[in-house]
Design an enzyme around this catalytic site. Structure first.
Site, PDB file in Angstrom:
ATOM      1  N   PHE A 291       0.819  -1.213   0.000  1.00 51.34           N
ATOM      2  CA  PHE A 291       0.000   0.000   0.000  1.00 51.34           C
ATOM      3  C   PHE A 291       0.852   1.262   0.000  1.00 51.34           C
ATOM      4  O   PHE A 291       0.397   2.348  -0.387  1.00 51.34           O
ATOM      5  CB  PHE A 291      -0.958  -0.003   1.196  1.00 51.34           C
ATOM      6  CG  PHE A 291      -0.371   0.428   2.513  1.00 51.34           C
ATOM      7  CD1 PHE A 291      -0.542   1.710   2.981  1.00 51.34           C
ATOM      8  CD2 PHE A 291       0.329  -0.467   3.310  1.00 51.34           C
ATOM      9  CE1 PHE A 291      -0.014   2.109   4.205  1.00 51.34           C
ATOM     10  CE2 PHE A 291       0.848  -0.094   4.524  1.00 51.34           C
ATOM     11  CZ  PHE A 291       0.681   1.203   4.981  1.00 51.34           C
ATOM     12  N   LYS A 292       2.120   1.140   0.385  1.00 53.27           N
ATOM     13  CA  LYS A 292       3.000   2.314   0.404  1.00 53.27           C
ATOM     14  C   LYS A 292       3.217   2.888  -0.998  1.00 53.27           C
ATOM     15  O   LYS A 292       3.515   4.071  -1.160  1.00 53.27           O
ATOM     16  CB  LYS A 292       4.339   1.948   1.032  1.00 53.27           C
ATOM     17  CG  LYS A 292       4.263   1.279   2.401  1.00 53.27           C
ATOM     18  CD  LYS A 292       3.694   2.205   3.443  1.00 53.27           C
ATOM     19  CE  LYS A 292       3.562   1.519   4.803  1.00 53.27           C
ATOM     20  NZ  LYS A 292       4.832   1.221   5.439  1.00 53.27           N
ATOM     21  N   ASP A 293       3.058   2.043  -2.021  1.00 60.61           N
ATOM     22  CA  ASP A 293       3.257   2.512  -3.401  1.00 60.61           C
ATOM     23  C   ASP A 293       2.290   3.631  -3.768  1.00 60.61           C
ATOM     24  O   ASP A 293       2.615   4.490  -4.590  1.00 60.61           O
ATOM     25  CB  ASP A 293       3.058   1.365  -4.394  1.00 60.61           C
ATOM     26  CG  ASP A 293       4.193   0.367  -4.387  1.00 60.61           C
ATOM     27  OD1 ASP A 293       5.351   0.790  -4.255  1.00 60.61           O
ATOM     28  OD2 ASP A 293       3.912  -0.840  -4.507  1.00 60.61           O
TER      29      ASP A 293
END
Length: 723
Positions: free
Chosen positions: A328-330
């Site tokens: 999800f950091k992307d």
């Protein structure tokens, strides 16, 4: 006919104005001091029939500024003939040029100006008038515009030829409106002009007011006139606090959110982020380019970017892992590096930057991908150092990060450390004035951040929480305004804080549920109001990204809930640093309980949920998502529940294989991921993850001792070699 149509529309506008103005003026609570003192024009732009003339008259009376209608007050006197006659004379093809040339001769100040629907189609003319003030785009739903034009019996507008429908012309024109506006006003369906005018005034007030601009530290330091670019480059405040906007959290009404239901992710992202970023800090057109670069088929494997689908019963999964590093950091880190580069390039005195990041596994890979993807081509020298606990992340997470090691990127494992050690020392490095002065003097270098302590990293995450709700409305699971619950596996509190911001913006979340593993300091705090790590030791789990005891972004939440009480925040986190604990006041604790709920699960519960979910639904979750589902199962109600799926299971293939009793001994990371697919699960294999893991990383593994001096030595060594 065209001229008569304009005339009759004006009569109706004046009637509406007289009928509603008195009531509206008496009920308005907008502070217009800063709007009225500006000598700049207010320039209203939008489609024919969007109500620019009517709204302009209301604004004129409210602000005490003259109102000028380009058609009636400039074009007709300039040409010496009605607009309709000029259109007949030169035709549609020649009218835009004639109109644009006339616009170049227009001069006014301190006025409310209503443009024609076709003015923005002439670049030179529009550029001329845009320099005189703030261009406000009245973003009206196309069906409303068509209905108004039909009621007005307008059957011909500039550019409409035989066989071309009105809707096609209006769609074509949108690109020109998107190109020129400074501030967008999202109008609700069938919204009254007086209400639209009030939205315009609110927008202008927020743009002009010194009280609503700028940023402050959660611990009291006022950043003065620093703007969004400055905040991006700085990362952490000088007093050790986290940076937040000085103004209140922006709001979107249910009617405005309804306008976004059938939009794409990129369209929603632009409209949400425009609420957070003043156009004087970052032009909407520049923001749009960055958004389009970030979220497309080249970087994300799913066209919906963050798709939501039904898992079981009233539970829904939002997959946040379709980006290049399967985390999800992307989602934030395909956007934030672009904004960072633009900010660095705009500095009057160019500076070298060192992005220093502590990671619990996923942030590091996403930071490296984002900055190597977007910073390599810039003239600004941007270096990245990732610090991770050498024994505290999965082997696949480690190899994925190390694949980027080289050039201006360095990945360093810290022996015997956990994430809290890495994060605490990153903050200490940021606050080390002697080190900062030395690096600035010797290398013209400044530190910055890219994990969620950076405000610029945090706000892109608000978008996917807004969009998950809109997806449920679009798919007719709920109606707009229905309440839902959201469960987020939580470690550093950034993801669920972004959900809180989405709730405060107007998304009807009933409960924000914080799911912890056995490092359950957050769930304990949310249940008791006491944050106590004095006797806690971090446990290693199969969900390492939430193996955290000191949750940085909790500081931002408490700042908001305490009524922006800087001294309380400063005292609480100073006490946490010295004594290992703090308590919040009963008032703050009650506010916490209004929105936040929490629970945690054991490793055994996590394993069982992974197995049962695969057996019951055919869906394979990573351990973090399993933590979320385990807690969500306990807290189900009659409301839909969204579970944030934060990572692709392939990133934790070794642990998941072991959970199913399959040995991974002797396997390489790519072989582990392939073996995981033999379980036959959804989601399918992540191609970008496999491509990264297939790189040879053995020669790039670098470690250092877990003490402050060793970390500083590594930083100096890297900067000496690369600068």
């Amino acid at each position: 006919m065209l001229k008569r149509t304009y005339f009759h529309f004006g009569l109706r506008a004046r009637y509406c104005f007289k009928l509603n103005y008195k009531r509206w003026i008496s009920g308005s609570k907008i502070n217009l001091q800063n709007v009225t003192r500006s000598k700049e024009n207010i320039i209203l732009m939008g489609s024919p029939g969007c109500g620019k003339t009517t709204v302009g008259r209301i604004l004129s009376t409210k602000l005490g500024k003259p109102v000028l209608d380009i058609d009636d007050d400039h074009l007709e006197p300039y040409w010496g003939m009605p607009v309709s006659d000029k259109l007949s004379e030169v035709g549609s093809d020649g009218f835009v040029n004639a109109e644009g040339e006339a616009l170049l001769a227009f001069n006014a100040e301190n006025s409310v100006i209503s443009l024609t629907g076709s003015n923005p189609m002439h670049s030179d003319g529009m550029a001329h008038i845009a320099k005189t003030g703030t261009v406000v785009f009245l973003d009206i739903h196309m069906e409303d515009i068509i209905e108004r034009l039909e009621r007005m019996k307008v059957n011909r507008i500039v550019g409409q030829n035989d066989g071309t429908s009105m809707s096609e012309i209006l769609k074509y024109r949108q690109q020109f409106y998107e190109r020129w506006y400074d501030a967008r006003v999202i109008c609700e369906r069938n919204e009254d002009p007086t209400s639209v005018a009030e939205k315009v005034l609110n927008k202008l007030s927020s743009l002009e007011s010194s009280d609503s601009q700028g940023y402050v530290s959660t611990r009291g330091l006022d950043l003065g006139d620093k703007q969004f670019n400055d905040v991006l480059l700085k990362g952490l405040a000088d007093d050790g606090g986290l940076i937040v906007p000085r103004r209140n959290i922006p709001k979107l009404s249910l009617g405005q959110l309804s306008r976004m239901v059938n939009m794409s992710y990129t369209e929603r992202a632009l409209r949400v982020l425009e609420q957070w970023i003043n156009w004087r800090e970052l032009r909407p057109q520049d923001l749009k380019k960055c958004i389009d670069n970030a979220y497309n088929s080249k970087t994300f494997s799913n066209p919906d970017i963050c798709p939501v689908f039904s898992l079981d019963g009233n539970q829904f999964i939002q997959e946040l892992f379709h980006g290049p590093t399967a985390s999800f950091k992307d989602i934030a880190l395909q956007l934030m590096p672009q904004l960072f580069v633009k900010a660095a390039e705009s500095e009057l005195h160019p500076t070298n930057y060192l992005i220093l990041v502590a990671t619990s596994g996923d942030t590091g890979g996403a930071v490296l991908d984002g900055f190597t993807r977007y910073a390599d081509s810039t003239k600004v020298n941007i270096n990245v150092i990732i610090l991770y606990p050498s024994d505290g992340i999965s082997s696949i997470q480690r190899d994925q990060m190390i694949a980027y090691h080289g050039g201006n990127a360095r990945v360093i494992g810290v022996q015997g450390a956990d994430f809290d050690f890495c994060q605490t020392n990153v903050k200490k490095i940021f606050s080390d004035k002697n080190l900062a002065e030395e690096l600035l003097r010797t290398h013209n270098l400044k530190f910055s951040a890219a994990n969620s302590i950076s405000f610029g990293r945090l706000i892109p995450q608000v978008v996917y929480h807004v969009t998950s709700y809109l997806d449920l409305v679009r798919d007719k699971v709920i109606s707009m305004g229905d309440e839902i619950d959201l469960c987020v596996p939580t470690g550093n509190f950034g993801n669920i804080l972004a959900a809180y911001y989405a709730k405060e913006m107007g998304i009807p979340y009933k409960r924000l549920i914080c799911a912890s593993n056995s490092n359950n300091i957050l769930s304990e705090f949310l249940q008791t109001g006491c944050y106590d790590i004095s006797s806690r030791r971090l446990s290693k789990t199969v969900s390492p990204a939430i193996d955290i005891l000191v949750s940085s972004n909790l500081e931002r939440l408490l700042y908001h809930l305490s009524g922006e009480d800087h001294s309380m925040i400063r005292d609480a986190f100073t006490k946490l640093q010295h004594d290992g604990n703090f308590d919040v006041s009963p008032v703050v604790f009650e506010r916490l309980k209004e929105s936040f709920h929490a629970d945690w699960c054991s490793e055994e519960d996590c394993y069982r949920t992974i197995k049962e979910t695969l057996s019951n639904t055919g869906y394979l979750m990573d351990p973090h998502t399993s933590v979320g589902k385990t807690v969500a199962d306990r807290m189900m109600s009659d409301r839909p529940m969204i579970i944030a799926s934060t990572a692709h299971p392939g990133k934790f293939a070794e642990d998941i294989l072991n959970i199913f009793g399959r040995s991974s001994n002797g396997m390489t990371p790519p072989e582990m991921v392939m073996a995981l697919q033999e379980l036959g699960p959804r989601p399918s294999e992540q191609e970008s993850l496999m491509n990264t893991l297939e790189k040879n990383t053995m020669g790039n593994r670098r470690v250092c001792d877990s003490n402050y001096d060793s970390l500083v030595s590594e930083i100096k060594s890297v900067t000496d070699r690369t600068l």
